[in-house]
Design a protein around this motif. Structure first.
Motif, short mmCIF file in Angstrom:
data_model
loop_
_atom_site.label_atom_id
_atom_site.label_comp_id
_atom_site.label_asym_id
_atom_site.label_seq_id
_atom_site.Cartn_x
_atom_site.Cartn_y
_atom_site.Cartn_z
N GLY A 134 39.91 109.20 74.46
CA GLY A 134 41.23 108.45 73.38
C GLY A 134 41.36 109.04 72.29
O GLY A 134 42.15 109.00 71.21
N LEU A 135 40.45 109.49 72.17
CA LEU A 135 40.07 110.02 70.85
C LEU A 135 40.07 111.56 70.68
O LEU A 135 39.40 112.28 70.49
CB LEU A 135 37.95 109.51 70.31
N GLU A 136 41.85 112.05 70.54
CA GLU A 136 41.78 113.60 71.09
C GLU A 136 42.08 114.70 69.52
O GLU A 136 41.78 115.45 69.35
CB GLU A 136 42.78 113.82 71.46
N ASP A 137 41.61 113.75 68.16
CA ASP A 137 41.80 114.09 67.23
C ASP A 137 39.97 114.96 67.06
O ASP A 137 40.24 116.12 66.02
CB ASP A 137 42.09 113.48 65.88
N ILE A 138 39.07 114.23 67.67
CA ILE A 138 37.85 114.70 67.26
C ILE A 138 37.43 116.11 68.13
O ILE A 138 37.54 116.20 69.34
CB ILE A 138 37.00 113.47 67.78
N VAL A 139 37.12 116.53 66.80
CA VAL A 139 37.23 117.94 67.52
C VAL A 139 34.72 118.56 67.33
O VAL A 139 34.74 118.28 67.56
CB VAL A 139 37.63 119.45 66.86
N GLU A 140 34.31 119.77 68.88
CA GLU A 140 33.19 120.08 68.42
C GLU A 140 32.76 120.20 67.19
O GLU A 140 31.62 119.69 67.06
CB GLU A 140 33.43 121.08 69.22
N GLY A 141 33.56 120.27 66.35
CA GLY A 141 33.13 120.53 64.64
C GLY A 141 32.46 119.74 64.31
O GLY A 141 31.53 119.12 63.62
N THR A 142 33.69 118.19 64.29
CA THR A 142 32.97 117.21 64.31
C THR A 142 31.85 116.60 64.59
O THR A 142 31.23 115.83 63.71
CB THR A 142 34.32 116.06 64.10
N VAL A 143 32.12 116.86 65.16
CA VAL A 143 30.58 116.21 66.60
C VAL A 143 29.60 116.90 66.01
O VAL A 143 28.30 116.19 65.94
CB VAL A 143 30.74 116.36 67.62
N TYR A 144 29.30 118.27 66.54
CA TYR A 144 28.23 119.19 65.85
C TYR A 144 28.02 119.22 64.46
O TYR A 144 26.78 118.25 63.93
CB TYR A 144 28.26 120.50 66.01
N THR A 145 28.57 118.44 63.55
CA THR A 145 28.56 118.30 61.75
C THR A 145 27.70 116.52 61.96
O THR A 145 26.95 116.53 61.63
CB THR A 145 29.50 118.24 61.20
N VAL A 146 28.73 115.25 62.77
CA VAL A 146 27.56 114.38 62.91
C VAL A 146 26.01 114.55 63.56
O VAL A 146 24.80 114.04 63.02
CB VAL A 146 28.39 113.51 64.12
N LEU A 147 25.99 115.20 64.72
CA LEU A 147 24.62 115.47 65.32
C LEU A 147 23.53 116.02 64.13
O LEU A 147 22.12 115.30 64.42
CB LEU A 147 25.28 116.18 66.32
N LEU A 148 24.12 116.81 63.84
CA LEU A 148 23.31 117.43 62.56
C LEU A 148 22.66 116.40 61.40
O LEU A 148 21.76 116.41 61.35
CB LEU A 148 23.79 118.83 62.09
N ARG A 149 23.74 115.44 61.02
CA ARG A 149 23.46 114.97 60.45
C ARG A 149 22.18 113.09 60.57
O ARG A 149 21.85 113.14 60.07
CB ARG A 149 24.48 113.85 59.41
#
Length: 106
Positions: A38-53
């Motif tokens: 239900g977190l529709e606002d989360i996009v791939e770019g955000t996830v990849y930024t978190v993963l990189l961090r």
């Protein structure tokens, strides 16, 4: 639900680590999981930024593998430091949730 993005900023690393703790995964799969929650606002770019961090913090094991659908994919799994971070994240979360409940009842 509208307005969750700001609240999620501090929690997203822990949410992503919790999903990775369930088993090896990759970025798009994590994004889809979050959106299915239900977190529709989360996009791939955000996830990849978190993963990189998380990767730079030394909390993940990363393995590159060929993909049948295009370029190599990075598969992520939790290492010991990531598991310790996740344990501490949930302790902080429980503390904060308890305080928020106290404030609400006051």
């Amino acid at each position: 639900m509208n307005g969750l993005t700001e609240l999620l900023k501090g929690a997203l690393e822990g949410i992503v680590l919790q999903h990775i703790a369930q088993g090896e995964t990759y970025g798009y799969e994590i994004t889809k999981y979050l959106q299915d929650l239900g977190l529709e606002d989360i996009v791939e770019g955000t996830v990849y930024t978190v993963l990189l961090r998380l990767e730079k913090q030394g909390l993940l094991e990363v393995e590159r593998r060929k993909s049948t659908l295009g370029p190599q994919r990075k598969f992520y799994s939790l290492n010991a430091a990531g598991q310790e971070y996740l344990t501490n994240f949930w302790a902080r979360w429980d503390f904060l949730a308890g305080k928020m409940t106290q404030l609400r009842k006051a």
